[in-house]
Structure formats: structure tokens, C-alpha cells
Design an enzyme around this catalytic site. Structure first.
Site, PDB file in Angstrom:
ATOM      1  CB  SER A  89     -15.868 -17.642   4.290  1.00 21.85           C
ATOM      2  OG  SER A  89     -15.280 -17.516   5.343  1.00 21.85           O
ATOM      3  CB  SER A  91     -12.844 -14.352   6.174  1.00 22.92           C
ATOM      4  OG  SER A  91     -12.649 -15.221   7.031  1.00 22.92           O
ATOM      5  CE  LYS A 146     -14.440 -13.559  10.852  1.00 28.14           C
ATOM      6  NZ  LYS A 146     -13.789 -13.373   9.568  1.00 28.14           N
ATOM      7  CB  SER A 255     -12.183 -10.372   7.207  1.00 26.67           C
ATOM      8  OG  SER A 255     -12.110 -10.620   8.950  1.00 26.67           O
TER       9      SER A 255
END
Length: 311
Positions: A89, A91, A146, A255
Site C-alpha cells: 500500500s 501508507s 510502519k 495510514s
């Protein structure tokens, strides 16, 4: 299933090893005895081809003997040293793009067994600013990636798209560090990122010893009403529990991270992302060499300039 391939690789490697071991202990002595008897009767040493014709090794055992060393090396590398992950993705833009393939250092946050993920021995602790892969707390069967923003005991505020961190302090006195504003420095738009038709603002941010870039969407209002609500704190404020970490994506307005679902336990951490070893592009413009009717998973190009270390 995030751990499916680890379990499958472990079981297949174990099966191949057991088949090879059974053949070596139970079957091979009989083959060796048969060959020795034939050599004594013929009064000569048989060639490898003659030995194989006289006392052949079973097909399954031969295959297991061939693949076990390879599988064993892959299992060790993947379970304890490095594992490849694909970024699915946007994010983590601009640090990572969809289609980036990253190498994750598995031993950064302790060495774990590949089946039950129990920590075998400690090797280090996460640092503020690390880009980490972890098991999604809402569904541990899914891997997320992350940036670690806050450590155990930290107080964190995310208000008006500005990050504030008060580092953990054992004794609250004058020597404890105060609440810090994480400064954002706007960057020139040499490469523009968009959310649909809205150009995103690009900033640099310093977390610990790590300077990295983030993206902010000026068209998106505060989403504090959807934030994870920790008892005893304000709507946009959190205190990280002991043994947990607070994660955020670098693409701040695109996100799904700790602001919405809470904290990541230490035992959910998989490893630290260290290297982008491949970056594939899947978008197809009018001049793309890939026909539009080809499956969407076929890449249209390689982003060679993105290969390198993760900031």
C-alpha cells in the site's frame, strides 16, 4: 496468513530431513551390504553406475536428500536472519512505495522460533524512528509495516497534524525531558505525490537519530473522532504502555496505524526493514510496453533509483 509460509517451510524442511535420516539409518546399510557382497563375488570394485543399478536409492529419499540442505539454509536465513516483504500500500510513502520489496532484519528485536514466535534470546530493542514489520494487533495473521514513533512510557500527542512526544522518564522531576514538538521542515517538490488529484505536502521529520520524510494531505481534516481512545487521556493523546510501541505511517493522512487501533506489543514485532532490494511499478500508461489486458500483477517496469537502504 502472515505466518503460513514460515510454518509450511518448517514442516517441509522437517519432513525432508526425517526422510533423509530414515533412509540413511534404515535403508542405506542394506544397500551398502548388498554392494559389498557383489564386489566380493565379482572380485572387483563396482562403478557408481553399477552400484546405482544394483542397489538404487528410492526416488523420494533421493529427492529429500537433494533438497534438505537447500531448504535448511533457506529456513535458517528466513527465520533468524533476513526475510523479504512486499509493500502492498501507499501508507509509507515517500519512504516506501507500493511495489517495493524490502529486506527485513529478523534478529533486530530478538531471535524467535519460526513456529510459535517465542523469543529464544534477546538481541536488541526497537528504537524511535525504526521502520518495523509487525503482526497487526487487530488480526495477527496479517503483517503491517510502519515507523516506530513512540517507545514504552512515552507520552504522544498528534494534534493539527503536528507530532508531540514527551519521552519516558522513570522519575518525574526537573531532569525529565519536556514535551517536544517534532519539527517539520517543508521540502521542495522535486517529485510530487498525489492523493487522487490533491498534491501532497512533503516534509522532513527527525525521530531520535533518524531523519525521514513524511507526506501530509492539506485537503484532509482532523480525524481525531476516529482515533483509538485510551482511558485517562485526551482524544488525540496516548501514553504508551510498558512493552508496547506506537506506530505511524509516513503518509500521515493515508495510514491505518496506532492512532486508530492502539499499541503494538513487543512480541508482535517481526523485524526492522533495512533495504529496498527491488522496486516494481505496476501502473500502465499509454506508452507502457505491457498491454492493458495483461493481469494487473504483471509489472510494467523497475524503479532502479529506489534500490538501497531504508531511511
Amino acid at each position: 496468513m502472515a505466518n503460513f509460509y514460515s510454518i509450511l517451510l518448517t514442516l517441509v524442511t522437517l519432513a525432508a530431513g526425517l526422510i533423509w535420516l530414515y533412509d540413511a539409518k534404515m535403508k542405506r546399510p542394506a544397500r551398502v551390504a548388498l554392494i559389498q557382497q557383489a564386489e566380493q563375488e565379482a572380485n572387483k570394485t563396482l562403478s557408481a553406475e553399477e552400484r546405482e543399478r544394483l542397489a538404487p536409492q528410492g526416488t523420494i529419499a533421493e529427492f529429500a536428500q537433494s533438497v534438505f540442505p537447500i531448504l535448511f539454509v533457506i529456513l535458517i536465513l528466513r527465520s533468524f536472519l533476513y526475510e523479504p516483504f512486499r509493500i502492498p500500500s501507499a501508507s509509507m510513502m515517500p519512504t516506501m512505495l507500493a511495489g517495493d520489496f524490502v529486506l527485513v532484519e529478523k534478529f533486530s528485536y530478538g531471535v524467535r522460533d519460526p513456529l510459535f514466535r517465542s523469543e529464544l534470546f534477546a538481541t536488541g530493542l526497537p528504537q524511535r524512528g525504526d521502520v518495523a514489520v509487525f503482526k497487526y494487533p487487530v488480526n495477527p495473521q496479517v503483517d503491517f509495516i510502519k515507523r516506530i514513533v513512540a517507545l514504552p512510557g512515552d507520552r504522544i500527542i498528534y494534534r493539527n497534524k503536528t507530532l508531540y512526544i514527551e519521552p519516558a522518564c522513570e522519575t518525574r522531576n526537573e531532569s525529565c525531558p519536556p514535551l517536544q514538538v517534532i519539527k517539520q521542515t517543508i521540502q521542495p517538490q522535486d517529485e510530487i505525490y498525489f492523493n487522487r488529484t490533491t498534491p501532497l505536502q512533503r516534509f522532513t521529520e527527525q525521530l531520535g537519530d533518524v531523519e525521514h520524510e513524511i507526506l501530509v494531505d492539506p485537503s484532509v481534516a482532523s480525524r481525531a473522532a476516529f482515533y483509538y481512545q485510551q482511558p485517562g487521556t485526551a482524544m488525540d493523546e496516548w501514553v504508551v504502555p510498558e512493552g508496547h510501541y506506537f506506530m505511524m505511517g509516513d503518509n500521515r493522512d493515508n495510514s491505518e496505524d496506532s492512532r486508530y487501533w492502539g499499541f503494538v506489543p513487543y512480541d508482535h514485532l517481526v523485524g526492522r526493514a533495512t533495504l529496498i532490494w527491488m522496486s516494481l511499478e505496476f501502473e500502465r500508461g499509454a506508452d507502457s510496453w505491457v498491454p492493458q489486458w495483461f493481469p494487473s500483477w504483471i509489472p510494467s517496469g523497475v524503479r532502479w533509483h529506489r534500490l538501497g537502504t531504508v531511511e
